[in-house]
Design an enzyme around this catalytic site. Structure first.
Site, PDB file in Angstrom:
ATOM      1  N   PRO A  18       0.786  -1.230   0.000  1.00  0.00           N
ATOM      2  CA  PRO A  18       0.000   0.000   0.000  1.00  0.00           C
ATOM      3  C   PRO A  18       0.820   1.283   0.000  1.00  0.00           C
ATOM      4  CG  PRO A  18       0.064  -0.923   2.186  1.00  0.00           C
ATOM      5  CD  PRO A  18       0.743  -1.917   1.309  1.00  0.00           C
ATOM      6  N   ASP A  41       3.882   1.509 -11.188  1.00  0.00           N
ATOM      7  CA  ASP A  41       2.613   2.217 -11.201  1.00  0.00           C
ATOM      8  C   ASP A  41       2.734   3.561 -10.494  1.00  0.00           C
ATOM      9  OD1 ASP A  41       1.294   0.233 -12.561  1.00  0.00           O
ATOM     10  OD2 ASP A  41       0.384  -0.671 -10.780  1.00  0.00           O
ATOM     11  N   LYS A  63      -1.146   4.456 -14.122  1.00  0.00           N
ATOM     12  CA  LYS A  63      -2.494   4.788 -14.569  1.00  0.00           C
ATOM     13  C   LYS A  63      -3.277   5.230 -13.343  1.00  0.00           C
ATOM     14  CE  LYS A  63      -3.584   0.800 -16.471  1.00  0.00           C
ATOM     15  NZ  LYS A  63      -2.394  -0.037 -16.365  1.00  0.00           N
ATOM     16  N   THR A 124      -2.381  -6.067   0.248  1.00  0.00           N
ATOM     17  CA  THR A 124      -3.387  -5.287  -0.461  1.00  0.00           C
ATOM     18  C   THR A 124      -3.916  -4.155   0.405  1.00  0.00           C
ATOM     19  OG1 THR A 124      -5.376  -5.477  -1.823  1.00  0.00           O
ATOM     20  CG2 THR A 124      -5.363  -6.710   0.250  1.00  0.00           C
ATOM     21  N   ALA A 125      -4.472  -3.125  -0.234  1.00  0.00           N
ATOM     22  CA  ALA A 125      -4.893  -1.911   0.466  1.00  0.00           C
ATOM     23  C   ALA A 125      -5.972  -2.179   1.512  1.00  0.00           C
ATOM     24  CB  ALA A 125      -5.386  -0.877  -0.541  1.00  0.00           C
ATOM     25  N   MET A 177     -10.785   2.174  -5.107  1.00  0.00           N
ATOM     26  CA  MET A 177     -11.022   3.296  -6.018  1.00  0.00           C
ATOM     27  C   MET A 177     -12.460   3.790  -5.896  1.00  0.00           C
ATOM     28  SD  MET A 177      -8.851   1.797  -9.273  1.00  0.00           S
ATOM     29  CE  MET A 177      -9.307   0.080  -8.966  1.00  0.00           C
TER      30      MET A 177
END
Length: 265
Positions: A18, A41, A63, A124-125, A177
């Site tokens: 993260p 990224d 992105k 993972t976040a 997101m």
């Protein structure tokens, strides 16, 4: 040997976690240090990027919402070309590569080109977000399953999710997101039967010094994200697992946390 699993002309897709470099796996750190070229990224933490050796070429292929530097086909082509040139290629992806990371496309491109490709998982976040608040993604009696969802859709395409399934009160929703779609998410979940009083946790920049934690109810989710910047990585956690179970214990815990970990009202 140090590089026996990373010969020239091969690719590793590496989870950068993260953002906090201390949340990297030891394997991820080794693969970064061994790389001849690193494609990274936009959401890879600055502290992680600092681990890239000076001898390695560093290429941003990030992105972010509304700001795509390269499309996926172009990224695939760059990775394959670097490997074909005999380089050790590390592809750094925020969080875990296999969770909303377009990993399948990059694996397929390498495989089709005859390039050896492997995956190194990362934190993972969603895990970092709940850990920051001293919480769990599951509870034994009331949150028996976790569902990872992305609220990002291509421009002009409606967010198409199975809202009825996501509205189960026994599910913790980890929404990646999710800032821009927060109002729609709350509306659809409540329309599908999820209680308006369901607790939510909004975590911005999880694991970084700029981390923010915002608590509230599902009915106020759209309001809660109003202070979040358009480009700040934001995780929405919805469900009973993020309901504070002991306010006194929580207050004592917060007094011992740095300011960046304070939970906003």
């Amino acid at each position: 040997m140090l590089h026996e699993d990373f010969p020239p002309g091969s690719v590793w897709l590496v989870g950068a976690g993260p953002g906090d470099p201390e949340l990297l796996t030891r394997k991820a750190e080794r693969l970064i240090a061994a790389a001849d070229v690193v494609f990274h990224d936009a959401l890879v933490g600055a502290g992680v990027l600092d681990l890239i050796p000076a001898s390695a070429e560093r290429i941003s292929v990030g992105k972010r919402s509304g700001r795509h530097s390269k499309d996926q086909a172009a990224i695939d082509a760059l990775i394959v070309a670097a490997a074909k040139a005999g380089k050790r290629v590390t592809r750094l992806k925020g969080g875990d590569p296999a969770i909303f990371g377009r990993t399948a496309e990059e694996v397929a491109a390498c495989t089709k080109a005859g390039v050896r490709v492997r995956i190194c998982p990362g934190v993972t976040a969603a895990s970092a977000a709940t850990a920051a608040a001293g919480l769990s993604l599951t509870l034994r009696d009331s949150a028996r399953q976790v569902t990872f969802v992305t609220a990002h859709a291509r421009a002009g395409v409606a967010l198409d999710l199975d809202w009825q399934a996501l509205a189960s009160s026994a599910t913790t929703l980890a929404i990646y997101m999710g800032r821009a779609a927060a109002g729609l998410v709350a509306q659809q979940l409540m329309a599908s039967g999820r209680s308006a009083d369901t607790p939510v946790l909004v975590v911005v920049n999880a694991s970084l010094p700029s981390e923010r934690l915002i608590r509230g109810k599902l009915s106020s989710l759209a309001f809660l994200v109003e202070t979040v910047g358009h480009h700040d990585p934001t995780m929405l956690i919805v469900g009973e697992a993020v309901r504070p179970s002991d306010p006194l214990a929580r207050g004592d815990m917060l007094r011992h946390w740095p300011q960046r970990h304070r939970v906003e009202p």
